[in-house]
Design a protein around this motif. Structure first.
Motif, PDB file in Angstrom:
ATOM      1  N   LEU A  96     -13.239  37.064  18.524  1.00  0.00           N
ATOM      2  CA  LEU A  96     -13.619  36.079  17.506  1.00  0.00           C
ATOM      3  C   LEU A  96     -12.290  35.555  16.966  1.00  0.00           C
ATOM      4  CD1 LEU A  96     -15.668  34.589  15.794  1.00  0.00           C
ATOM      5  CD2 LEU A  96     -15.939  36.611  14.384  1.00  0.00           C
ATOM      6  N   LYS A 145     -13.629  27.909  10.665  1.00  0.00           N
ATOM      7  CA  LYS A 145     -13.601  28.045   9.195  1.00  0.00           C
ATOM      8  C   LYS A 145     -13.725  26.666   8.529  1.00  0.00           C
ATOM      9  CE  LYS A 145     -11.170  32.320   9.848  1.00  0.00           C
ATOM     10  NZ  LYS A 145     -10.354  33.381   9.309  1.00  0.00           N
ATOM     11  N   GLY A 171      -9.834  32.873  14.947  1.00  0.00           N
ATOM     12  CA  GLY A 171      -9.755  31.900  13.865  1.00  0.00           C
ATOM     13  C   GLY A 171      -8.686  30.855  14.168  1.00  0.00           C
ATOM     14  N   GLY A 172      -7.513  31.035  13.573  1.00  0.00           N
ATOM     15  CA  GLY A 172      -6.424  30.059  13.655  1.00  0.00           C
ATOM     16  C   GLY A 172      -6.161  29.527  15.056  1.00  0.00           C
ATOM     17  N   ILE A 215      -6.838  39.579   9.556  1.00  0.00           N
ATOM     18  CA  ILE A 215      -7.360  38.208   9.638  1.00  0.00           C
ATOM     19  C   ILE A 215      -6.384  37.224   8.992  1.00  0.00           C
ATOM     20  CG2 ILE A 215      -9.210  36.658   8.881  1.00  0.00           C
ATOM     21  CD1 ILE A 215     -11.130  38.980   9.138  1.00  0.00           C
ATOM     22  N   GLY A 216      -5.901  36.306   9.800  1.00  0.00           N
ATOM     23  CA  GLY A 216      -5.029  35.247   9.297  1.00  0.00           C
ATOM     24  C   GLY A 216      -3.679  35.738   8.821  1.00  0.00           C
ATOM     25  N   ASN A 228     -13.865  30.489  15.535  1.00  0.00           N
ATOM     26  CA  ASN A 228     -14.354  30.301  14.171  1.00  0.00           C
ATOM     27  C   ASN A 228     -13.387  29.325  13.485  1.00  0.00           C
ATOM     28  OD1 ASN A 228     -15.128  30.473  11.512  1.00  0.00           O
ATOM     29  ND2 ASN A 228     -14.444  32.588  11.229  1.00  0.00           N
ATOM     30  N   GLU A 250     -13.706  42.988  12.820  1.00  0.00           N
ATOM     31  CA  GLU A 250     -12.556  42.242  12.318  1.00  0.00           C
ATOM     32  C   GLU A 250     -11.920  43.001  11.160  1.00  0.00           C
ATOM     33  OE1 GLU A 250     -12.906  37.768  13.336  1.00  0.00           O
ATOM     34  OE2 GLU A 250     -13.983  38.120  11.480  1.00  0.00           O
ATOM     35  N   GLY A 257      -9.056  39.006  14.537  1.00  0.00           N
ATOM     36  CA  GLY A 257      -7.944  39.267  13.621  1.00  0.00           C
ATOM     37  C   GLY A 257      -6.639  38.946  14.311  1.00  0.00           C
ATOM     38  N   SER A 258      -6.146  37.690  14.097  1.00  0.00           N
ATOM     39  CA  SER A 258      -4.866  37.257  14.668  1.00  0.00           C
ATOM     40  C   SER A 258      -4.802  37.386  16.192  1.00  0.00           C
ATOM     41  CB  SER A 258      -3.709  38.009  14.009  1.00  0.00           C
ATOM     42  OG  SER A 258      -3.665  37.734  12.621  1.00  0.00           O
ATOM     43  N   HIS A 313     -19.134  37.369   7.746  1.00  0.00           N
ATOM     44  CA  HIS A 313     -17.682  37.284   7.911  1.00  0.00           C
ATOM     45  C   HIS A 313     -17.012  37.811   6.641  1.00  0.00           C
ATOM     46  CE1 HIS A 313     -13.653  35.636   8.242  1.00  0.00           C
ATOM     47  NE2 HIS A 313     -13.862  35.603   9.546  1.00  0.00           N
TER      48      HIS A 313
HETATM   49  P1  PGA Z   1      -7.685  34.693  12.635  1.00  0.00           P
HETATM   50  O1  PGA Z   1      -9.192  34.734  12.070  1.00  0.00           O
HETATM   51  O2  PGA Z   1      -7.775  34.672  14.135  1.00  0.00           O
HETATM   52  O3  PGA Z   1      -7.090  33.442  12.070  1.00  0.00           O
HETATM   53  O4  PGA Z   1      -7.011  35.942  12.159  1.00  0.00           O
HETATM   54  C1  PGA Z   1     -10.197  35.482  12.696  1.00  0.00           C
HETATM   55  C2  PGA Z   1     -11.492  35.359  11.936  1.00  0.00           C
HETATM   56  O5  PGA Z   1     -11.474  35.362  10.697  1.00  0.00           O
HETATM   57  O6  PGA Z   1     -12.589  35.233  12.539  1.00  0.00           O
END
Ligand code: PGA
Length: 249
Positions: free
Chosen positions: A231, A11, A233-234, A172-173, A9, A167, A211-212, A95
């Motif tokens: 899933l 973003k 993100g970063g 998350i992040g 993702n 998540e 989530g991270s 999300h």
């Molecule tokens: P993250 O984000 O891996 O940066 O924590 C995950 C997400 O929001 O899908």
């Protein structure tokens, strides 16, 4: 055997040029040779370029949201049909950032998911509790009601074409990951909730953790019996990190 899926993702990151670079990097690094499914979700503005690059590869292409309406006077909305014409195969729905900043509700996610499925797109439906909800012992109550709301009216056939992502909002992040045991407990609970709709379909629904997630924690998370993918993100914005997570499958 359930499908395994690693989804990136992106973003609100990556211009068209950056998208092209990142996808070329992923293709060169062998992302398409993964044993599981790989899906990337760039911003809407990059979907057309991404679709062209991924046309003949096994990597899926996802949008980060879509409209619950089919067409019409809905300024700034993007329909399932528009996404299909760009080669989009998946769509993330609900999300936590959409829920938090754009007031998306379970009911809206439910309607959009049905429209996505009708068009032939795979919805990736996100659920998860905030830190306050976890600290007050309300994780199952929160996630349970999100599952009931987002999957309301689903038949076994629709469930078999749906992906769920757990998540926890606090992970998350933030660099804070749920321990594999904490995540597995909620994943098992989610599967039981889905089983209340249809037991056989519930066994087949991929439930992703988000989530991270990073290469260093992906292996342990993905080895849990009810965690079928991630899933990301970063870490999905860096070729090496995303490949590391894909390889953890
Ligand atoms: P993250 O984000 O891996 O940066 O924590 C995950 C997400 O929001 O899908």
């Amino acid at each position: 055997m359930r499908r395994s899926i690693i989804t990136g993702n992106w973003k609100m990151n990556s211009t068209v040029a950056e998208t092209v670079n990142l996808i070329n990097g992923l293709l060169k690094a062998g992302a398409a040779d993964s044993k599981g499914e790989v899906v990337v979700c760039p911003p809407f503005t990059s979907l057309e370029s991404a679709g062209k690059l991924l046309k003949d590869s096994s990597i899926g292409l996802g949008s980060q949201d879509m409209s619950e309406y089919k067409s019409g006077a809905y300024t700034a909305e993007i329909s399932a049909e528009m996404l299909l014409t760009l080669g989009v195969t998946h769509t993330i729905l609900g999300h936590s950032e959409r829920r938090q900043y754009h007031f998306e509700t379970d009911d809206r996610v439910n309607r959009a998911a049905k429209v996505a499925l009708e068009a032939g797109l795979t919805p990736i439906i996100c659920v998860g509790e905030t830190l306050d909800q976890r600290d007050s012992g309300d994780t199952e109550k929160t996630v349970g009601s999100q599952i009931e709301g987002t999957l309301a009216g689903f038949t076994a056939d629709l469930l078999l074409r749906t992906v769920v992502a757990y998540e926890p909002v606090w992970a998350i992040g933030t660099g804070k990951t749920a321990t594999p045991e904490m995540a597995e407990d909620v994943h098992r609970f989610i599967r039981e909730k889905i089983a209340a709709i249809d037991k056989e379909a519930a066994d087949q629904v991929p439930i992703l953790y988000g989530g991270s997630v990073k290469p260093s924690n992906a292996g342990e998370l993905l080895s849990q019996p009810n965690i079928d993918g991630a899933l990301v993100g970063g870490a999905s914005l860096k070729v090496d990190d995303f490949i590391g997570i894909i390889n953890a499958l």
